[in-house]
Write an enzyme that holds these catalytic residues in place. Structure first.
Site, PDB file in Angstrom:
ATOM      1  N   LYS A  68       0.831  -1.229   0.000  1.00  0.00           N
ATOM      2  CA  LYS A  68       0.000   0.000   0.000  1.00  0.00           C
ATOM      3  C   LYS A  68       0.857   1.268   0.000  1.00  0.00           C
ATOM      4  CE  LYS A  68      -4.092  -1.955   2.244  1.00  0.00           C
ATOM      5  NZ  LYS A  68      -3.601  -3.262   2.738  1.00  0.00           N
TER       6      LYS A  68
HETATM    7  P1  BMP Z   1      -8.629 -10.865   7.041  1.00  0.00           P
HETATM    8  O1  BMP Z   1      -9.346 -11.784   6.021  1.00  0.00           O
HETATM    9  O2  BMP Z   1      -7.925 -11.624   8.100  1.00  0.00           O
HETATM   10  O3  BMP Z   1      -9.535  -9.794   7.574  1.00  0.00           O
HETATM   11  O4  BMP Z   1      -7.447 -10.147   6.226  1.00  0.00           O
HETATM   12  C1  BMP Z   1      -7.669  -9.282   5.168  1.00  0.00           C
HETATM   13  C2  BMP Z   1      -6.378  -8.897   4.494  1.00  0.00           C
HETATM   14  O5  BMP Z   1      -6.669  -8.004   3.426  1.00  0.00           O
HETATM   15  C3  BMP Z   1      -5.377  -8.175   5.375  1.00  0.00           C
HETATM   16  O6  BMP Z   1      -4.074  -8.593   4.985  1.00  0.00           O
HETATM   17  C4  BMP Z   1      -5.565  -6.707   5.072  1.00  0.00           C
HETATM   18  O7  BMP Z   1      -4.361  -5.964   5.193  1.00  0.00           O
HETATM   19  C5  BMP Z   1      -6.021  -6.740   3.630  1.00  0.00           C
HETATM   20  N1  BMP Z   1      -6.963  -5.657   3.266  1.00  0.00           N
HETATM   21  C6  BMP Z   1      -8.209  -5.505   3.868  1.00  0.00           C
HETATM   22  O8  BMP Z   1      -8.593  -6.280   4.737  1.00  0.00           O
HETATM   23  N2  BMP Z   1      -9.025  -4.469   3.474  1.00  0.00           N
HETATM   24  C7  BMP Z   1      -8.673  -3.581   2.510  1.00  0.00           C
HETATM   25  O9  BMP Z   1      -9.457  -2.703   2.198  1.00  0.00           O
HETATM   26  C8  BMP Z   1      -7.425  -3.737   1.869  1.00  0.00           C
HETATM   27  C9  BMP Z   1      -6.580  -4.782   2.268  1.00  0.00           C
HETATM   28  O10 BMP Z   1      -5.414  -4.937   1.664  1.00  0.00           O
END
Ligand code: BMP
Length: 272
Positions: free
Chosen positions: A105
């Site tokens: 990002k």
């Molecule tokens: P999780 O499924 O455990 O919530 O993880 C989501 C992943 O996607 C994390 O690595 C987070 O940094 C990334 N992410 C997100 O959740 N929302 C966004 O809008 C952008 C992301 O990169």
């Protein structure tokens, strides 16, 4: 006019069948590669490997490698990073046929992101197939990253998943425009199923030649107490996503491979 550009065009189904996608010839090589992997391995799953231990990330890649198209890292959270980490991850990715997305990002001026991409400890440009960037800073961020690019493609954040975020339709529209103007390097977007009306517009404006990767995917939609929002694979796909990013839904389960298989089946069958 921008608003015409972003208007609902309905020139294709939001949920275009993956088997018919190859008739669209303009796609960037990385998009093509993802589509090929998806077809061959029957998957549109990206696993988010948010462990702080590099060995655990590599174990996760081995366990889920056959089930995924993309493996997403946050290399700057690793407590034991060494240059061996990307080398080992690359070896797993070529053996198991998936691509690597470093979720860095980037969000600074072109000159600074160029250094962040290519230099420092992580040397992301040496190993990541995909990296991503915020567009709030304007198109100079794309030029800065392009200057140091070796063999990566760029994903732009058109939306995000956390509750209360400031992304809106106007921002998404301008982000799609920036992508179209840099389609030699930009291959897709991060989109959120939590604002499905905007996600649909992104898909309509971007067409099938860009990827839309959607995080915030989980069978159980309860949040994490820190703002994350979750939607089902079905909801995301129906509103225009093509790659589903799943982190805790998989890596917090007892059996990583079995959990990845459940998300693979749900995501790929929703594609039609
Ligand atoms: P999780 O499924 O455990 O919530 O993880 C989501 C992943 O996607 C994390 O690595 C987070 O940094 C990334 N992410 C997100 O959740 N929302 C966004 O809008 C952008 C992301 O990169």
């Amino acid at each position: 006019m921008l608003s015409d550009f972003f208007a609902e065009k309905n020139f294709l189904s939001l949920k275009f069948p993956i088997t018919k996608i190859f008739k669209f010839q303009k796609m960037n090589n990385f998009v093509k590669k993802v589509r090929e992997i998806s077809l061959e391995k029957k998957t549109n799953l990206c696993v988010a490997a948010d462990f702080v231990d590099a060995e655990k990330v590599l174990k996760l890649a081995e366990a889920v490698g056959d089930k995924i198209a993309i493996f997403k890292t946050h290399v700057d959270i690793l407590e034991n990073f060494t240059p061996d980490f990307p080398r080992k991850l690359k070896e797993i990715s070529s053996r198991k046929n998936f691509l690597i997305f470093e979720d860095r990002k980037f969000a600074d001026i072109g000159n600074t992101v160029a250094h962040q991409f290519a230099r420092g400890i992580y040397k992301i440009a040496d190993w990541a197939d995909f990296v991503n960037a915020h567009t709030i800073v304007g198109p100079g961020i794309i030029s800065g990253l392009k200057k140091e690019n070796k063999n990566s493609a760029l994903i732009l954040l058109a939306q995000m998943t956390p509750a209360g975020n400031l992304f809106d339709e106007n921002y998404a529209e301008k982000t799609v425009k920036m992508a179209r103007e840099n389609s030699d390097f930009v291959c897709g977007f991060i989109g959120s199923a939590d604002r499905p009306e905007i996600l649909r517009k992104i898909r309509n404006a971007a067409g099938p030649d860009f990827l839309i990767l959607t995080p915030g995917i989980k069978f159980d939609s309860a949040g994490d107490g820190l703002g994350q929002t979750y939607n089902s694979p079905q909801t995301a796909i129906e509103n225009g996503a093509d790659i589903l990013i799943v982190g805790r839904g998989i890596y917090n389960s007892e059996n990583w491979e079995a959990a990845a298989e459940k998300y693979r089946v749900a995501g790929f069958s929703a594609r039609g």
